[in-house]
Design an enzyme around this catalytic site. Structure first.
Site, PDB file in Angstrom:
ATOM      1  N   GLU A  14      -4.923   3.197   3.055  1.00  0.00           N
ATOM      2  CA  GLU A  14      -4.499   1.804   3.095  1.00  0.00           C
ATOM      3  C   GLU A  14      -3.088   1.715   2.547  1.00  0.00           C
ATOM      4  O   GLU A  14      -2.818   2.125   1.414  1.00  0.00           O
ATOM      5  CB  GLU A  14      -5.473   0.980   2.228  1.00  0.00           C
ATOM      6  N   SER A  40     -14.464  -0.262  11.158  1.00  0.00           N
ATOM      7  CA  SER A  40     -14.403  -1.083   9.945  1.00  0.00           C
ATOM      8  C   SER A  40     -15.794  -1.114   9.320  1.00  0.00           C
ATOM      9  O   SER A  40     -16.719  -0.474   9.812  1.00  0.00           O
ATOM     10  CB  SER A  40     -13.885  -2.471  10.274  1.00  0.00           C
ATOM     11  N   LYS A  93     -17.575  -8.088  -0.378  1.00  0.00           N
ATOM     12  CA  LYS A  93     -16.369  -8.917  -0.342  1.00  0.00           C
ATOM     13  C   LYS A  93     -16.373  -9.921  -1.485  1.00  0.00           C
ATOM     14  O   LYS A  93     -17.363 -10.623  -1.683  1.00  0.00           O
ATOM     15  CB  LYS A  93     -16.306  -9.676   0.989  1.00  0.00           C
ATOM     16  N   LYS A 101     -11.677  -1.940  -2.554  1.00  0.00           N
ATOM     17  CA  LYS A 101     -11.263  -2.203  -1.174  1.00  0.00           C
ATOM     18  C   LYS A 101      -9.846  -2.779  -1.236  1.00  0.00           C
ATOM     19  O   LYS A 101      -9.644  -3.940  -1.595  1.00  0.00           O
ATOM     20  CB  LYS A 101     -12.228  -3.191  -0.506  1.00  0.00           C
TER      21      LYS A 101
HETATM   22  S1  IVH Z   1     -13.607   3.108   4.253  1.00  0.00           S
HETATM   23  C1  IVH Z   1     -15.462   4.435   8.147  1.00  0.00           C
HETATM   24  N1  IVH Z   1     -12.498   2.646   1.927  1.00  0.00           N
HETATM   25  O1  IVH Z   1     -11.144  -1.959   4.680  1.00  0.00           O
HETATM   26  C2  IVH Z   1     -14.900   4.055   6.850  1.00  0.00           C
HETATM   27  N2  IVH Z   1     -11.883   1.258   3.740  1.00  0.00           N
HETATM   28  O2  IVH Z   1     -13.333  -3.032   7.082  1.00  0.00           O
HETATM   29  C3  IVH Z   1     -13.938   3.020   6.944  1.00  0.00           C
HETATM   30  N3  IVH Z   1     -10.207  -0.435   3.176  1.00  0.00           N
HETATM   31  O3  IVH Z   1     -10.423  -0.864   7.893  1.00  0.00           O
HETATM   32  C4  IVH Z   1     -13.217   2.527   5.830  1.00  0.00           C
HETATM   33  N4  IVH Z   1      -9.963   0.118   1.075  1.00  0.00           N
HETATM   34  O4  IVH Z   1      -8.580  -0.699   6.197  1.00  0.00           O
HETATM   35  C5  IVH Z   1     -12.590   2.263   3.215  1.00  0.00           C
HETATM   36  N5  IVH Z   1     -11.579   2.378  -0.177  1.00  0.00           N
HETATM   37  C6  IVH Z   1     -11.658   2.007   1.093  1.00  0.00           C
HETATM   38  C7  IVH Z   1     -10.886   0.942   1.602  1.00  0.00           C
HETATM   39  C8  IVH Z   1     -11.043   0.587   2.939  1.00  0.00           C
HETATM   40  C9  IVH Z   1      -9.563  -0.696   2.030  1.00  0.00           C
HETATM   41  C10 IVH Z   1     -10.015  -1.198   4.433  1.00  0.00           C
HETATM   42  C11 IVH Z   1      -9.806  -0.346   5.645  1.00  0.00           C
HETATM   43  C12 IVH Z   1     -10.902  -0.703   6.600  1.00  0.00           C
HETATM   44  C13 IVH Z   1     -11.409  -1.996   6.045  1.00  0.00           C
HETATM   45  C14 IVH Z   1     -12.914  -2.079   6.207  1.00  0.00           C
END
Ligand code: IVH
Length: 706
Positions: free
Chosen positions: A173, A86, A333, A118
């Site tokens: 996602e 994450s 966030k 996100k």
């Molecule tokens: S990148 C190693 N990009 O947010 C890279 N995450 O705590 C990891 N998420 O577990 C994630 N939109 O479920 C990334 N555009 C996005 C995202 C995204 C949602 C979620 C994902 C991840 C959490 C990050």
């Protein structure tokens, strides 16, 4: 159809597969139907039947996989072959800027950053071998997740076969659009079954037992990271990865932004990668965050922040990872009405119906003006959906501003804890917990927590409203052995409770008065207080106006299994009818009912009317009662007669007492009444008083005072 020669099963499967794929593609990509719905269904059913007969001939990307099946999913655990981490978090523009400048400083050279929305959904890893989707796995604890492939295959935007035969793992996602969420939730008549937000609905859908049901939830996916098995095929930067993912057939969020030294440079880089998006200079971070924050509400899906990622993959490699986060990305966030807390532990509560509810014990957290220490986790399924483990950082919200709930896992624990599992035994009585329709129950009717819960519910201010008989008093009286069932309320001698923790003479008097007053409560209230899960206040009213105006009618219809007598009432379906029948056949409930009948409670709606119409001849009078009676056995029946006629009843003779109804063997109370000059009435006189009520009227009651 007519073929020159009978087709082999293989030929027919191949033909139907490619035909249906063309129809599906045309429909989902261009919105064009090449065949009627019924023809499509016919072909699809035929293909499914053939595939069932010849599973070895089924195409791994068969269009029938989109339809789902009725087989029960068991979501086996599988180990991820990529690290599923994450993101570290930032809560201010300054923190994002700091991330940018520190990264540039550390690298000592020019960098660029991708900025993505996100998505507030469910993290998913899609594994492809030779270009075919072989597995879709939840994040789990980052190392081991659950295989939810069958359900994920029903999502149209998840490609079953890629445009090229590659081995690749893709992170994305799964989400539900706001509009679809509203529509689906509005169509769920049972409010308690509605999801609180699109993410919760998606979490449930991802883990539906049958993929044929998961298909009915309009899930979608945006993919944002790709990991090629053959490192040589990995593009050199993030935007090239996104571009390549798009080419392979994945859905990429079109709202992509890119930060470089200058806006022009950023725009050029996006164009070179063949991607739509907005270019920004580093200096524009503040205005970018403001713009996206303002835009958030207008998006068709929920986002809970922005993700900033270093674009250059060689730099990502150099920066590496902490144990839980990549050092090359950060999540900004949005401020939200939710609070963050750490899950310290999970306790398990047993409700009055035996329902087991896991409760999150969290670090004390301020939210909406109060400090929250506990939050509901509903059931095991909810915990599974969240993939929640002790030590995780979670977000807490107050749903409907009342019950705090754990909404999502923000950060996994660093202790290696995996998804929490409820204990197999009831924490109160040690009986093996049973599973009923996704919920957990302790099946032991005599389980102390259930008994205490049933009594407290019966006595609560919303139900029979028995003064001072709150959960704490119930627990004390239970422990003392005085109160072990609802019926004990009306038969126990509470005088011996004096001196128990928190119980004095005054509270016993108040309790006895409260109990007496409760005798006159209307049938509807008695019915809803019995604790039959399906009969709340509304349910009781529905049953009564539907013809079940006495408890005997309910018992009779249940005994005879007349389901239709219940289902003919609007709002009562088959399932509810069956549970009511089951409840009114249970020996435990039947014996409670008989005891309540003997105590003189209203088990017949016509008694309510009688009460209402009784002349209030004892109005303004205060009656006490002593000794035993021929006619009024148990004695509570006499108290009811007094209250019915407007009199107040008390448990001891004081200066305020106006009458003492004295039966056989009334000792000390009688003496006290004589001392205080309280009017003493024996059984016969009392009978004549209530028998002559119509002739004598209210005034006579007053006359008796003097
Ligand atoms: S990148 C190693 N990009 O947010 C890279 N995450 O705590 C990891 N998420 O577990 C994630 N939109 O479920 C990334 N555009 C996005 C995202 C995204 C949602 C979620 C994902 C991840 C959490 C990050």
């Amino acid at each position: 159809m007519c073929y020159p020669r009978a087709m082999s099963a293989k030929e027919e499967i191949d033909k139907l597969t490619s035909e249906l794929k063309v129809y599906q593609d045309k429909y989902y990509k261009e919105g064009v139907s090449l065949v009627s719905d019924s023809e499509y269904d016919r072909l699809s059913d035929r293909l499914a039947a053939l595939e069932k007969e010849h599973p070895d001939l089924m195409h791994p990307d068969s269009p029938t996989l989109r339809v789902g099946s009725d087989l029960t999913n068991d979501f086996p655990e599988v180990r991820h072959t990529i690290p599923v981490l994450s993101l570290d978090k930032a809560y201010s523009d300054a923190a994002v800027l700091d991330f940018f400048s520190k990264s540039i400083e550390k690298e000592g050279g020019v960098l660029s950053f991708a900025a993505e929305e996100k998505i507030d959904g469910i993290s998913m890893v899609l594994y492809y071998e030779d270009g075919l989707l072989v597995r879709a796995v939840t994040r789990g604890n980052g190392e081991i997740g659950n295989d939810v492939t069958a359900n994920i295959m029903t999502i149209r935007s998840v490609p079953l076969r890629l445009s090229e035969s590659v081995d690749i793992a893709v992170r994305g996602e799964v989400f539900i659009r706001k509009e679809d969420f509203e529509r689906l939730n509005a169509s769920e008549p049972d409010e308690s079954k509605r999801a609180a937000n699109p993410r919760n609905l998606a979490a449930g859908a991802v883990r539906r037992q049958k993929s044929s049901e998961a298909r009915l939830v309009p899930m979608d996916i945006f993919c944002y990271e790709g990991f090629w098995q053959d490192k040589g095929r990995t593009p050199s930067d993030h935007i090239a990865i996104l571009s390549e993912l798009k080419r392979l057939g994945f859905q990429i969020n079109p709202h992509l932004s890119f930060f470089a030294q200058s806006k022009a440079d950023a725009e050029k880089r996006l164009e070179e990668a063949g991607l739509d998006g907005d270019g920004y200079a580093f200096s524009e971070i503040d205005s970018y965050i403001r713009k996206k924050t303002a835009e958030r509400g207008t998006l068709p899906y929920e986002i809970d922040g922005l993700v900033f990622k270093i674009n250059e993959l060689d730099v990502r490699d150099r920066f590496g990872y902490t144990e839980h986060h990549p050092r090359w990305a950060i999540a900004y966030k949005f401020e939200s009405p939710q609070a963050e807390a750490k899950l310290l532990g999970i306790t398990v509560q047993v409700g009055r119906t035996g329902r087991i509810t896991p409760v999150a014990e969290i670090t004390p957290t301020k939210l909406g003006g109060s400090t929250i220490r506990r939050a509901t986790l509903h059931n095991q399924e909810y915990i599974n959906e969240l993939e929640l483990a002790i030590g995780d950082t979670v977000s807490i919200s107050k749903r409907g501003d009342v019950i705090p709930a754990v909404e999502a896992v923000i950060d996994k624990n660093e202790d290696g804890n995996t998804t929490y599992r409820l204990p197999p035994l009831c924490p109160c009585c040690g009986t093996t917990i049973v599973q009923v329709g996704g919920l957990q129950y302790c099946p032991n009717y005599s389980c102390p927590d259930q008994v205490r819960g049933r009594i407290s519910y019966f006595a609560s201010s919303d139900q029979m409203d028995i003064a001072t008989l709150g959960p704490k008093t119930v627990a004390v009286l239970y422990d003392a052995g005085l109160l072990r069932s609802i019926e004990d309320i009306y038969t126990a001698d509470f005088s011996s409770a004096c001196g128990l923790p928190g119980i004095g003479e005054k509270s016993i008097q108040a309790l006895e008065e409260g109990i007496r007053e409760s005798l006159g409560r209307p049938f509807a209230l008695v019915l809803s207080s019995l604790g039959v899960a399906e009969i709340g206040k509304k349910g009781a009213q529905m049953l009564i106006s539907g013809g079940f105006d006495t408890i005997d009618k309910l018992i009779e219809a249940s005994k005879e299994g007349r389901t239709e007598a219940f289902t003919s009432i609007a709002g009562i379906g088959e399932t509810i009818a069956e549970s009511i029948i089951k409840a009114f056949r249970s020996p435990e409930l039947l014996s409670t009912i008989e005891a309540l009948r003997a105590a003189g409670l209203h088990l017949d709606a016509s008694l309510d009317k009688e009460e209402e119409s009784s002349e209030q001849i004892f109005s303004g009078q205060v009656w006490c009662i002593t000794g035993s009676f021929r006619t009024f056995n148990p004695r509570s029946k006499a108290l009811k007669e007094i209250e019915k006629r407007g009199g107040r009843t008390v448990s001891s003779v004081t200066g305020k007492t106006t009458h003492l109804l004295s039966g056989e063997g009334g000792g000390s109370k009688r003496a006290e009444a004589e001392r205080l000059g309280v009017r003493i009435v024996d059984e016969d006189e009392f009978l004549s008083m209530i028998g002559q009520k119509a002739a004598e009227g209210k005034g006579d009651g007053q006359l008796l005072l003097f």
